[in-house]
Design an enzyme around this catalytic site. Structure first.
Site, mmCIF file in Angstrom:
data_model
loop_
_atom_site.group_PDB
_atom_site.id
_atom_site.type_symbol
_atom_site.label_atom_id
_atom_site.label_comp_id
_atom_site.label_asym_id
_atom_site.label_seq_id
_atom_site.Cartn_x
_atom_site.Cartn_y
_atom_site.Cartn_z
ATOM 1 N N ASP A 8 0.912 -1.167 0.000
ATOM 2 C CA ASP A 8 0.000 0.000 0.000
ATOM 3 C C ASP A 8 0.943 1.206 0.000
ATOM 4 O O ASP A 8 1.136 1.850 1.005
ATOM 5 C CB ASP A 8 -0.953 -0.010 1.205
ATOM 6 C CG ASP A 8 -0.260 0.042 2.550
ATOM 7 O OD1 ASP A 8 0.882 -0.462 2.674
ATOM 8 O OD2 ASP A 8 -0.864 0.582 3.510
ATOM 9 N N HIS A 242 8.880 -0.832 9.784
ATOM 10 C CA HIS A 242 7.854 -1.888 9.763
ATOM 11 C C HIS A 242 8.001 -2.805 8.540
ATOM 12 O O HIS A 242 8.200 -4.008 8.669
ATOM 13 C CB HIS A 242 6.460 -1.260 9.692
ATOM 14 C CG HIS A 242 6.101 -0.357 10.828
ATOM 15 N ND1 HIS A 242 5.913 -0.807 12.116
ATOM 16 C CD2 HIS A 242 5.833 0.979 10.858
ATOM 17 C CE1 HIS A 242 5.556 0.205 12.888
ATOM 18 N NE2 HIS A 242 5.505 1.301 12.155
HETATM 19 O O1 RIB Z 1 1.223 -0.377 11.056
HETATM 20 C C1 RIB Z 1 2.288 -0.151 10.174
HETATM 21 C C2 RIB Z 1 1.877 -0.509 8.767
HETATM 22 O O2 RIB Z 1 0.801 0.326 8.343
HETATM 23 C C3 RIB Z 1 2.955 -0.314 7.728
HETATM 24 O O3 RIB Z 1 2.802 -1.315 6.747
HETATM 25 C C4 RIB Z 1 2.625 1.032 7.137
HETATM 26 O O4 RIB Z 1 3.141 1.186 5.841
HETATM 27 C C5 RIB Z 1 1.135 1.007 7.151
HETATM 28 O O5 RIB Z 1 0.683 0.293 6.015
HETATM 29 CA CA CA Z 2 2.603 -0.623 4.398
#
Ligand code: RIB
Ligand code: CA
Length: 315
Positions: A8, A242
């Site tokens: 995303d 992340h």
């Molecule tokens: O909670 C963190 C996630 O949410 C990551 O993948 C960030 O890019 C959003 O999509």
């Molecule tokens: Ca993400």
């Protein structure tokens, strides 16, 4: 290892993309896009622009689902705007890509790839799990025969980041997450339990500026993310990695300590999107197991991440 990133495409997704292109052990065979940090068309646009910037327009980009499995309309969360900016990549202007979006829907591409590459393929979703659940619905057999799904999402033993319980990716589509957690094979959950223990600092980001056009662009993009993080958490030493951590675990599972557990996602209003242990499945010795990452060697991961980014961002 052949890898499909399901993005995303916001700022830490952009880092996962660069990591994939900078690691010699990763063959990026495609990117599938989903709504989340930005709408799905924004995710496609950002992915094409980033691949043009990074000199890899040969990687096919597939448009996926525009909203959650429930059929509800996509509503961008406030946190997505704050952390990723209006265009999802901190307002950066990326090169216009000569490539165009592939004709096949993301879920069909996932299934075709699963049939073609089987256990040589890893799928790394770093957004809502809608495309992956759709692919499992299309051909569960083929999707069960791949090497694994290593997803960024969930929060088992720590608070969520969009509610006291829920992590953003899972919260956007809890129904899809349940399909993946209960019917996906060889699933690893890389959630906030571990990703919040990784940090990218301002000085790490500044070191990219000397690498040239790509490094400067990534430093600008990350500048937005670091400023937003400082605003929301004034004591933070940097921002969490992340999405890159999920990809790194797909390539080398020893970055984390993970344990096999039965996981499902609450869909009731009170705690919608919360990842919890399924006690009944545990008692029934169900084969439904997800490896949940609970600890991370963040020093080794960050060092390897910075090494790969130096490769990917050097024009
Ligand atoms: O909670 C963190 C996630 O949410 C990551 O993948 C960030 O890019 C959003 O999509
Ligand atoms: Ca993400």
């Amino acid at each position: 290892m052949k890898v499909i990133l399901d993005l995303d495409t916001g700022i830490d997704d952009a880092l996962a993309l660069a990591l994939a292109l900078g690691r010699p052990d990763c063959e990026l065979v495609g990117v599938t896009c989903v709504y989340g940090n930005i709408d799905v068309d924004g995710a496609v646009r950002n992915t094409l622009g980033l691949l043009a910037l990074l000199g890899h327009e040969e990687v096919p980009v597939h448009r996926g689902c525009a909203g959650p499995t429930s059929g509800a309309a996509y509503e961008r969360k406030r946190g997505s705007v704050v952390f990723h900016g209006a265009n999802g990549i901190g307002g950066a202007k990326l090169p216009v890509s000569d490539a165009s979006v592939a004709r096949t829907h993301a879920a069909e591409f996932l299934v075709e790839s699963a049939r073609r590459w089987g256990s040589d393929l890893m799928i790394v979703p770093t957004g809502p799990l809608t495309n992956i659940a759709r692919a499992i619905e299309l051909d569960e057999g083929a999707m069960s025969a791949i090497g694994g799904i290593v997803l960024m999402g969930g929060a088992l033993a720590v608070p969520g980041n969009v509610s006291p319980f829920a992590e953003a990716n899972i919260s956007y589509d809890p129904e899809a997450a349940n399909v993946v957690f209960t019917r996906g094979a060889r699933v690893t959950m890389v959630g906030l339990d571990v990703t919040l223990r990784t940090t990218l600092s301002q000085s790490d980001v500044d070191s990219w500026r000397k690498l040239g056009e790509r490094g400067v662009a990534y430093a600008e993009i990350l500048g937005h993310h670091l400023n937003a993080t400082k605003m929301v958490s004034p004591g933070a030493k940097g921002c969490a990695l992340h999405d890159p951590l999920a990809l790194a675990v797909a390539l080398d599972p020893t970055y984390v300590l993970s344990v096999p557990l039965c996981v499902f996602v609450r869909t009731d209003e009170g705690q919608r999107g919360r990842t919890v242990l399924d006690q009944r499945a545990l008692e029934e010795s169900s084969e439904r197991e997800v490896r949940v990452a609970l600890d991370v060697d963040s020093a080794r991961f960050t060092k390897d991440f910075m090494g790969a980014l130096n490769v990917a961002l050097t024009a």
